[in-house]
Design an enzyme around this catalytic site. Structure first.
Site, PDB file in Angstrom:
ATOM      1  N   LYS A  85       0.873  -1.181   0.000  1.00  0.00           N
ATOM      2  CA  LYS A  85       0.000   0.000   0.000  1.00  0.00           C
ATOM      3  C   LYS A  85       0.907   1.228   0.000  1.00  0.00           C
ATOM      4  O   LYS A  85       1.406   1.646   1.035  1.00  0.00           O
ATOM      5  CB  LYS A  85      -0.859  -0.016   1.273  1.00  0.00           C
ATOM      6  CG  LYS A  85      -2.233   0.584   1.147  1.00  0.00           C
ATOM      7  CD  LYS A  85      -2.269   2.009   0.681  1.00  0.00           C
ATOM      8  CE  LYS A  85      -2.072   3.007   1.799  1.00  0.00           C
ATOM      9  NZ  LYS A  85      -1.861   4.379   1.299  1.00  0.00           N
ATOM     10  N   GLU A 135       7.626  15.690  16.423  1.00  0.00           N
ATOM     11  CA  GLU A 135       8.281  15.572  15.137  1.00  0.00           C
ATOM     12  C   GLU A 135       7.622  16.517  14.135  1.00  0.00           C
ATOM     13  O   GLU A 135       6.409  16.486  13.956  1.00  0.00           O
ATOM     14  CB  GLU A 135       8.172  14.135  14.621  1.00  0.00           C
ATOM     15  CG  GLU A 135       8.921  13.943  13.325  1.00  0.00           C
ATOM     16  CD  GLU A 135       8.832  12.514  12.796  1.00  0.00           C
ATOM     17  OE1 GLU A 135       7.740  11.929  12.848  1.00  0.00           O
ATOM     18  OE2 GLU A 135       9.867  12.000  12.341  1.00  0.00           O
TER      19      GLU A 135
END
Ligand code: ADP
Length: 494
Positions: free
Chosen positions: A188, A398
């Site tokens: 995917k 992050e």
């Protein structure tokens, strides 16, 4: 010379892209497509199939069938090795085409993309092609009247969910060992970087991989990724991406067949510079590269710069000078140092981090803004903040963009404490001339990878994986094979 070829390739129309199921290109079950927007100019590049749950289930059923009839695992190792080498040959032969297509899709600067994408993908496939006939079972040291054997078997159907920052490199990190060990795979790709990876899947078929062994479904993570996570027929799920999605995948596994889930998640990696670094100018160059290449969209990016107080101001000034000299712009120019941010969403999030850092009292040294807006593309200046406290958002979350936060420290103990004060533990670095300090830091900083007097660039011979909320399991090296193997004991009475 390459620039001429790149400029020719960049003009090619990109045909619409369908799934790969059982060796054939097929449309979504309901015919739906989604636009692929290029981050270079914000224009629609092509369309890909918008996968449905039924598409994912069909791909998984095909992979299962291919595994059960042993059309791949049952081939002699030498035959499988040949196919994988042929695949690597084809990736190399199409390297520039793959790199340019990938850059038009995801925005990475071409110089880096060429090396890190087809270049490293081919090398990874070759590494595991060579490894596949060197994986032995074991005989246990049992008593005389029994034979205890440990077989290493493929696990079955591997689901692989790939991110958009380095689709070929990270795709190969999963596909190489999974296929080498005889598994079937359903892939995917990410919504915003599927084109080059889907092309690489085509090349696997050209190389002679049997139909049904490698299937790939494009579409939305929340639809086809979820269907993969919830499948009762996927044995192992391997993933690189965000912590939020990683957490979901563990939930999907718990709610379905308790498939094994291996996660390579983000990081907030500390790059720690001591005043006794052997070459501070080199440290500054590498620090800038370590956060700004691929516009900071690198899982191991050194996004926290920890600098010893005595050299802090001079060092930061040098890093800022280097950042300002890095050319931001057209990712398909070999002169460009920093390409495009992958998507408009990502760019918006980066700019929000800039606002938050400013609001929390950090000082903007350079950058902080979107640039080249007139191109329609998503470009951002390399950005540096100083005065980032260890608890600040910029030190904890992050960004996955070209934003560096600098924090001063006084002593080795303080550096360790700051370095370890996040939920992450992917990578880090220490710059020092002291051998003892380097080894102490390797032991004390909680990460999966520590660099000494360098940052990044570890090759395929060493594992990459995180601790804490940076994930579990390893890509690269022979250790990666463990994810794609089941141990089976045979206990035989003699
Ligand atoms: P990012 O936020 O950086 O795009 P993601 O973790 O969302 O990172 O994306 C990494 C990969 O995970 C992509 O291939 C994406 O399609 C996929 N993904 C996103 N959401 C889900 C989900 N709910 N289930 C499974 N896969 C998902």
């Amino acid at each position: 010379m390459d620039q001429v070829r790149i400029d020719a390739l960049r003009k090619n129309a990109v045909p619409r892209r369908l799934h790969m199921i059982n060796g054939r290109h097929v449309a979504a079950s309901d015919g739906a497509t989604m636009d692929v927007v290029s981050p270079l100019d914000g224009q629609v590049l092509t369309t890909v199939a918008r996968g449905t749950v039924a598409d994912m289930q069909a791909a998984i059923a095909t992979a299962r069938q291919a595994f059960e009839d042993r059309r791949w695992a049952g081939q002699p190792p030498a035959a499988r090795k040949k196919v994988l080498h042929r695949w690597a040959d084809l990736i190399e032969a199409h390297a520039l085409e793959l790199a340019v297509l990938g850059v038009r899709d995801n925005g990475t600067e071409i110089g880096m993309a060429l090396k890190a994408e087809p270049g490293s993908a081919a090398a990874t496939i070759r590494y595991y092609a060579e490894a596949l006939d060197k994986v032995y079972g074991e005989i246990a040291p049992t008593q005389d009247d029994v034979l205890g054997m440990i077989h290493k078997e493929p696990v079955g159907v591997v689901g692989a969910i790939i991110p958009w920052n380095f689709p070929l490199m990270i795709g190969a990190w999963k596909l190489g060992p999974a296929l080498a060990m005889g598994n079937s795979v359903v892939l995917k790709p990410a919504e915003t970087a599927s084109l080059s990876l889907m092309r690489m899947v085509d090349l696997a078929h050209e190389a002679g991989l049997p139909d049904g062994v490698l299937n790939a479904i494009t579409g939305e993570g929340a639809v086809v990724g979820e269907a993969m996570g919830l499948s009762m027929d996927v044995d192992v799920l391997v993933f690189t991406g965000s912590g939020t999605t990683g957490r979901r995948l563990m939930e999907y596994a718990a709610r379905s067949n308790m498939k094994r889930v291996y996660l390579e998640l983000g990081g907030k990696s500390p790059n720690i510079v001591f005043a006794d670094a052997p070459n501070l100018d080199e440290a500054a160059q590498v620090a800038a590269q370590g956060i700004f290449r691929n516009a900071g969209q690198v899982c191991v990016a050194g996004s926290r710069l920890l600098v010893q107080a005595d050299i802090h101001d001079a060092f930061v000034a040098r890093v800022a000078e280097i950042a300002e000299s890095m050319r931001v712009g057209d990712p398909l120019s070999l002169e460009t140092a920093i390409g495009a941010v992958n998507s408009e969403t990502q760019l918006r999030q980066n700019l929000e981090f800039v606002q938050t850092a400013t609001a929390e009292g950090a000082e903007l040294v350079t950058g902080g803004s979107r640039v080249l807006q007139e191109t329609g593309g998503y470009f951002m200046q390399p950005t540096i903040f100083t005065g980032v406290t260890p608890q600040a958002t910029l030190a904890q979350k992050e960004v996955f963009g070209p934003v560096l936060g600098v924090t001063p420290f006084a002593s080795e103990d303080e550096a360790v404490n700051i370095a370890n004060a996040t939920v992450y533990g992917l990578a880090g670095a220490v710059w020092t001339s002291s051998l003892s300090r380097a080894h102490r830091m390797i032991r004390r900083v909680r990460t999966g990878v520590m660099h000494v007097n360098t940052y990044g660039g570890a090759d395929g011979t060493v594992p990459l994986g995180g601790v804490g909320q940076s994930g579990n399991g390893h890509d690269k090296s022979l250790h990666a094979l463990e994810k794609y193997i089941n141990l089976k004991t045979a206990w035989i009475k003699l």
